[in-house]
Motif scaffolding. Structure first.
Motif, PDB file in Angstrom:
ATOM      1  N   GLU A 234      45.796  41.456  59.261  1.00  0.00           N
ATOM      2  CA  GLU A 234      46.463  40.481  58.410  1.00  0.00           C
ATOM      3  C   GLU A 234      47.788  41.033  57.887  1.00  0.00           C
ATOM      4  N   PRO A 235      48.762  40.146  57.636  1.00  0.00           N
ATOM      5  CA  PRO A 235      50.055  40.582  57.092  1.00  0.00           C
ATOM      6  C   PRO A 235      49.960  40.839  55.593  1.00  0.00           C
ATOM      7  N   ALA A 236      51.090  41.164  54.989  1.00  0.00           N
ATOM      8  CA  ALA A 236      51.122  41.372  53.542  1.00  0.00           C
ATOM      9  C   ALA A 236      50.734  40.096  52.811  1.00  0.00           C
ATOM     10  N   GLY A 237      51.087  38.958  53.374  1.00  0.00           N
ATOM     11  CA  GLY A 237      50.712  37.674  52.814  1.00  0.00           C
ATOM     12  C   GLY A 237      50.969  36.580  53.830  1.00  0.00           C
ATOM     13  N   PHE A 238      50.276  35.455  53.683  1.00  0.00           N
ATOM     14  CA  PHE A 238      50.511  34.334  54.587  1.00  0.00           C
ATOM     15  C   PHE A 238      50.056  33.050  53.925  1.00  0.00           C
ATOM     16  N   SER A 239      50.566  31.935  54.426  1.00  0.00           N
ATOM     17  CA  SER A 239      50.139  30.620  53.974  1.00  0.00           C
ATOM     18  C   SER A 239      50.144  29.674  55.158  1.00  0.00           C
TER      19      SER A 239
ATOM     20  N   ALA B 244      58.620  35.055  57.602  1.00  0.00           N
ATOM     21  CA  ALA B 244      58.802  34.379  58.881  1.00  0.00           C
ATOM     22  C   ALA B 244      58.014  33.074  58.861  1.00  0.00           C
ATOM     23  N   VAL B 245      58.619  31.997  59.360  1.00  0.00           N
ATOM     24  CA  VAL B 245      57.984  30.681  59.325  1.00  0.00           C
ATOM     25  C   VAL B 245      57.829  30.146  60.746  1.00  0.00           C
ATOM     26  N   PHE B 246      56.630  29.674  61.045  1.00  0.00           N
ATOM     27  CA  PHE B 246      56.305  29.137  62.374  1.00  0.00           C
ATOM     28  C   PHE B 246      55.879  27.684  62.214  1.00  0.00           C
TER      29      PHE B 246
ATOM     30  N   THR C  37      52.353  24.358  59.638  1.00  0.00           N
ATOM     31  CA  THR C  37      53.369  25.369  59.361  1.00  0.00           C
ATOM     32  C   THR C  37      52.708  26.644  58.829  1.00  0.00           C
ATOM     33  N   ILE C  38      53.056  27.768  59.414  1.00  0.00           N
ATOM     34  CA  ILE C  38      52.486  29.054  59.037  1.00  0.00           C
ATOM     35  C   ILE C  38      53.618  29.954  58.566  1.00  0.00           C
ATOM     36  N   ALA C  39      53.470  30.534  57.399  1.00  0.00           N
ATOM     37  CA  ALA C  39      54.450  31.482  56.875  1.00  0.00           C
ATOM     38  C   ALA C  39      53.795  32.852  56.761  1.00  0.00           C
ATOM     39  N   ILE C  40      54.483  33.877  57.228  1.00  0.00           N
ATOM     40  CA  ILE C  40      53.967  35.245  57.208  1.00  0.00           C
ATOM     41  C   ILE C  40      54.938  36.123  56.435  1.00  0.00           C
ATOM     42  N   ILE C  41      54.400  36.921  55.520  1.00  0.00           N
ATOM     43  CA  ILE C  41      55.173  37.950  54.831  1.00  0.00           C
ATOM     44  C   ILE C  41      54.844  39.279  55.491  1.00  0.00           C
ATOM     45  N   THR C  42      55.852  39.924  56.065  1.00  0.00           N
ATOM     46  CA  THR C  42      55.599  41.155  56.821  1.00  0.00           C
ATOM     47  C   THR C  42      55.426  42.360  55.902  1.00  0.00           C
TER      48      THR C  42
END
Length: 206
Positions: free
Chosen positions: A11-16, A178-180, A21-26
Protein backbone atom coordinates in the motif's frame (compact mmCIF):
# COMPACT_ATOMS: atom_id res chain seq x y z
CA UNK A 1 -14.35 -1.12 -14.15
CA UNK A 2 -15.13 -2.96 -10.94
CA UNK A 3 -12.44 -1.65 -8.61
CA UNK A 4 -13.41 -4.19 -5.94
CA UNK A 5 -11.48 -6.71 -8.06
CA UNK A 6 -8.27 -4.73 -7.53
CA UNK A 7 -5.85 -5.52 -4.72
CA UNK A 8 -2.74 -3.83 -3.37
CA UNK A 9 0.72 -5.25 -3.58
CA UNK A 10 2.22 -2.90 -0.99
CA UNK A 11 0.00 0.00 0.00
CA UNK A 12 1.11 3.61 -0.60
CA UNK A 13 1.45 6.32 2.03
CA UNK A 14 -2.21 7.10 1.42
CA UNK A 15 -4.94 6.56 -1.16
CA UNK A 16 -8.58 7.30 -1.88
CA UNK A 17 -11.13 5.85 -4.27
CA UNK A 18 -14.02 8.02 -5.40
CA UNK A 19 -16.14 6.32 -8.02
CA UNK A 20 -13.74 5.44 -10.82
CA UNK A 21 -11.03 7.86 -9.67
CA UNK A 22 -8.07 6.64 -7.62
CA UNK A 23 -5.62 8.98 -5.91
CA UNK A 24 -2.31 7.70 -4.54
CA UNK A 25 0.08 9.50 -2.19
CA UNK A 26 3.57 8.12 -2.78
CA UNK A 27 6.13 7.24 -0.16
CA UNK A 28 9.71 8.53 -0.50
CA UNK A 29 12.34 6.07 -1.75
CA UNK A 30 9.89 3.75 -3.54
CA UNK A 31 10.62 2.35 -7.00
CA UNK A 32 10.59 -0.63 -9.36
CA UNK A 33 13.94 -1.50 -10.96
CA UNK A 34 16.12 -4.58 -11.25
CA UNK A 35 19.92 -4.55 -11.56
CA UNK A 36 20.71 -3.21 -15.06
CA UNK A 37 23.27 -0.36 -15.11
CA UNK A 38 22.46 0.94 -11.62
CA UNK A 39 23.31 -2.42 -10.00
CA UNK A 40 20.60 -2.10 -7.37
CA UNK A 41 17.28 -3.86 -6.84
CA UNK A 42 14.30 -1.67 -5.93
CA UNK A 43 11.06 -3.53 -5.43
CA UNK A 44 8.92 -1.52 -3.04
CA UNK A 45 6.56 0.59 -5.17
CA UNK A 46 2.83 0.12 -4.48
CA UNK A 47 0.83 -1.46 -7.28
CA UNK A 48 -2.96 -1.72 -7.50
CA UNK A 49 -3.99 -4.59 -9.77
CA UNK A 50 -6.63 -7.11 -10.77
CA UNK A 51 -6.12 -10.68 -11.96
CA UNK A 52 -7.26 -12.19 -15.22
CA UNK A 53 -6.80 -15.26 -17.38
CA UNK A 54 -8.20 -13.43 -20.42
CA UNK A 55 -5.56 -13.78 -23.14
CA UNK A 56 -6.75 -10.92 -25.38
CA UNK A 57 -7.71 -7.55 -23.88
CA UNK A 58 -6.84 -3.84 -23.64
CA UNK A 59 -6.68 -1.79 -20.45
CA UNK A 60 -6.77 2.01 -20.64
CA UNK A 61 -6.20 4.56 -17.86
CA UNK A 62 -5.67 8.31 -17.61
CA UNK A 63 -2.94 9.56 -15.27
CA UNK A 64 -2.63 13.03 -13.75
CA UNK A 65 0.76 13.85 -12.24
CA UNK A 66 0.34 17.60 -11.83
CA UNK A 67 1.94 17.47 -8.39
CA UNK A 68 5.11 15.58 -9.34
CA UNK A 69 8.07 17.79 -8.52
CA UNK A 70 11.18 15.76 -7.72
CA UNK A 71 13.45 13.73 -9.96
CA UNK A 72 11.99 10.34 -10.95
CA UNK A 73 8.50 10.97 -9.47
CA UNK A 74 6.30 8.74 -11.65
CA UNK A 75 2.92 7.08 -12.10
CA UNK A 76 1.45 4.92 -14.80
CA UNK A 77 0.27 1.53 -15.98
CA UNK A 78 1.85 -1.71 -14.76
CA UNK A 79 1.74 -5.48 -15.12
CA UNK A 80 3.54 -6.74 -12.04
CA UNK A 81 3.88 -10.53 -11.83
CA UNK A 82 6.66 -10.80 -9.26
CA UNK A 83 9.80 -8.90 -8.29
CA UNK A 84 11.75 -10.06 -11.34
CA UNK A 85 9.08 -10.12 -14.05
CA UNK A 86 6.99 -7.05 -14.86
CA UNK A 87 6.46 -4.09 -17.17
CA UNK A 88 5.52 -0.47 -16.53
CA UNK A 89 4.98 2.75 -18.49
CA UNK A 90 4.97 6.26 -17.07
CA UNK A 91 6.20 9.82 -17.25
CA UNK A 92 9.15 10.40 -14.91
CA UNK A 93 9.80 13.93 -13.71
CA UNK A 94 13.32 15.17 -14.37
CA UNK A 95 13.40 18.94 -13.87
CA UNK A 96 11.47 22.13 -14.65
CA UNK A 97 12.34 21.85 -18.34
CA UNK A 98 11.68 18.23 -19.33
CA UNK A 99 10.49 14.77 -18.32
CA UNK A 100 10.98 11.22 -19.59
CA UNK A 101 8.06 9.38 -21.16
CA UNK A 102 9.11 5.77 -21.12
CA UNK A 103 8.56 2.11 -20.44
CA UNK A 104 10.46 -0.56 -18.54
CA UNK A 105 10.33 -4.29 -19.20
CA UNK A 106 11.89 -6.63 -16.65
CA UNK A 107 12.40 -10.29 -17.58
CA UNK A 108 14.29 -12.68 -15.33
CA UNK A 109 15.47 -9.97 -12.96
CA UNK A 110 16.96 -7.46 -15.43
CA UNK A 111 15.25 -4.20 -16.39
CA UNK A 112 15.53 -2.07 -19.49
CA UNK A 113 14.32 1.50 -19.94
CA UNK A 114 13.17 2.96 -23.27
CA UNK A 115 12.48 6.71 -23.14
CA UNK A 116 11.75 9.85 -25.06
CA UNK A 117 11.99 13.42 -23.75
CA UNK A 118 8.79 15.46 -23.39
CA UNK A 119 8.20 18.97 -22.11
CA UNK A 120 7.71 19.47 -18.37
CA UNK A 121 4.42 21.24 -19.07
CA UNK A 122 2.76 17.88 -19.82
CA UNK A 123 0.82 16.88 -16.70
CA UNK A 124 -1.58 14.18 -17.93
CA UNK A 125 -1.13 11.06 -20.04
CA UNK A 126 -3.32 8.13 -21.07
CA UNK A 127 -1.88 4.62 -21.41
CA UNK A 128 -3.27 1.54 -23.10
CA UNK A 129 -1.87 -1.89 -22.25
CA UNK A 130 -2.89 -4.63 -24.68
CA UNK A 131 -2.35 -8.35 -24.36
CA UNK A 132 -2.18 -11.00 -27.07
CA UNK A 133 -1.35 -14.19 -25.16
CA UNK A 134 2.19 -13.65 -23.81
CA UNK A 135 2.97 -10.66 -26.03
CA UNK A 136 2.14 -7.11 -24.94
CA UNK A 137 1.86 -3.64 -26.42
CA UNK A 138 1.97 -0.34 -24.53
CA UNK A 139 0.60 2.87 -26.08
CA UNK A 140 0.28 6.44 -24.84
CA UNK A 141 -2.01 9.35 -25.69
CA UNK A 142 -2.17 13.06 -24.90
CA UNK A 143 -5.95 13.27 -25.39
CA UNK A 144 -7.29 9.76 -24.80
CA UNK A 145 -8.30 9.47 -28.47
CA UNK A 146 -5.18 9.03 -30.55
CA UNK A 147 -2.76 6.47 -29.16
CA UNK A 148 0.86 6.07 -30.23
CA UNK A 149 2.82 2.87 -29.78
CA UNK A 150 5.57 2.95 -27.18
CA UNK A 151 6.66 -0.66 -27.17
CA UNK A 152 5.90 -4.25 -28.14
CA UNK A 153 7.42 -6.89 -25.88
CA UNK A 154 7.34 -10.55 -24.90
CA UNK A 155 6.94 -11.60 -21.26
CA UNK A 156 7.73 -15.32 -20.84
CA UNK A 157 6.05 -15.36 -17.42
CA UNK A 158 3.11 -13.42 -18.85
CA UNK A 159 1.33 -16.49 -20.19
CA UNK A 160 -1.74 -17.62 -18.27
CA UNK A 161 -3.03 -15.81 -15.19
CA UNK A 162 -1.59 -12.30 -14.83
CA UNK A 163 -2.12 -9.15 -12.78
CA UNK A 164 -2.29 -5.65 -14.24
CA UNK A 165 -3.27 -2.18 -13.15
CA UNK A 166 -1.53 0.99 -11.97
CA UNK A 167 1.31 2.20 -9.80
CA UNK A 168 2.96 5.38 -8.47
CA UNK A 169 6.27 5.93 -6.69
CA UNK A 170 8.94 8.45 -5.70
CA UNK A 171 12.45 6.98 -5.91
CA UNK A 172 14.10 9.95 -4.19
CA UNK A 173 13.22 11.81 -0.98
CA UNK A 174 9.84 13.09 -2.14
CA UNK A 175 6.13 12.42 -2.17
CA UNK A 176 3.34 13.49 -4.53
CA UNK A 177 -0.31 12.84 -5.33
CA UNK A 178 -0.99 10.81 -8.48
CA UNK A 179 -4.55 10.60 -9.83
CA UNK A 180 -5.91 7.82 -12.05
CA UNK A 181 -9.26 7.96 -13.84
CA UNK A 182 -11.20 6.74 -16.88
CA UNK A 183 -10.16 3.13 -16.33
CA UNK A 184 -11.52 0.91 -19.08
CA UNK A 185 -11.19 -2.80 -19.86
CA UNK A 186 -12.18 -3.75 -23.41
CA UNK A 187 -11.68 -6.36 -26.08
CA UNK A 188 -8.18 -6.31 -27.47
CA UNK A 189 -7.55 -3.19 -29.54
CA UNK A 190 -4.23 -4.53 -30.78
CA UNK A 191 -5.16 -6.30 -34.03
CA UNK A 192 -3.47 -9.48 -35.13
CA UNK A 193 -0.54 -9.09 -37.51
CA UNK A 194 -1.57 -9.04 -41.17
CA UNK A 195 1.83 -8.77 -42.87
CA UNK A 196 4.61 -11.32 -43.24
CA UNK A 197 3.40 -14.81 -42.26
CA UNK A 198 5.17 -16.79 -39.53
CA UNK A 199 8.24 -18.78 -40.51
CA UNK A 200 6.75 -22.28 -40.58
CA UNK A 201 10.15 -23.89 -41.05
CA UNK A 202 11.41 -22.34 -37.82
CA UNK A 203 8.41 -23.63 -35.94
CA UNK A 204 8.94 -27.11 -37.40
CA UNK A 205 12.59 -27.17 -36.33
CA UNK A 206 11.67 -26.22 -32.76
Amino acid sequence: MDLTKFQWTREPAGFSIDGDTIAIITKPHTDLWQRTYYHFQNDNAPVFQMETEERFFSFTVKTDFSESCRRFDQCGVVMYLDSENWLKASVEYENEAYQHLGSVVTNGGYSDWATTVIDASVKTMWYRLSRREDDYRVECSRDGLRFDQMRICHIPRGDGRIRFGLYACSPEDSSFRAVFSQLELTECRWPSHDGQPPDKAAFTEN
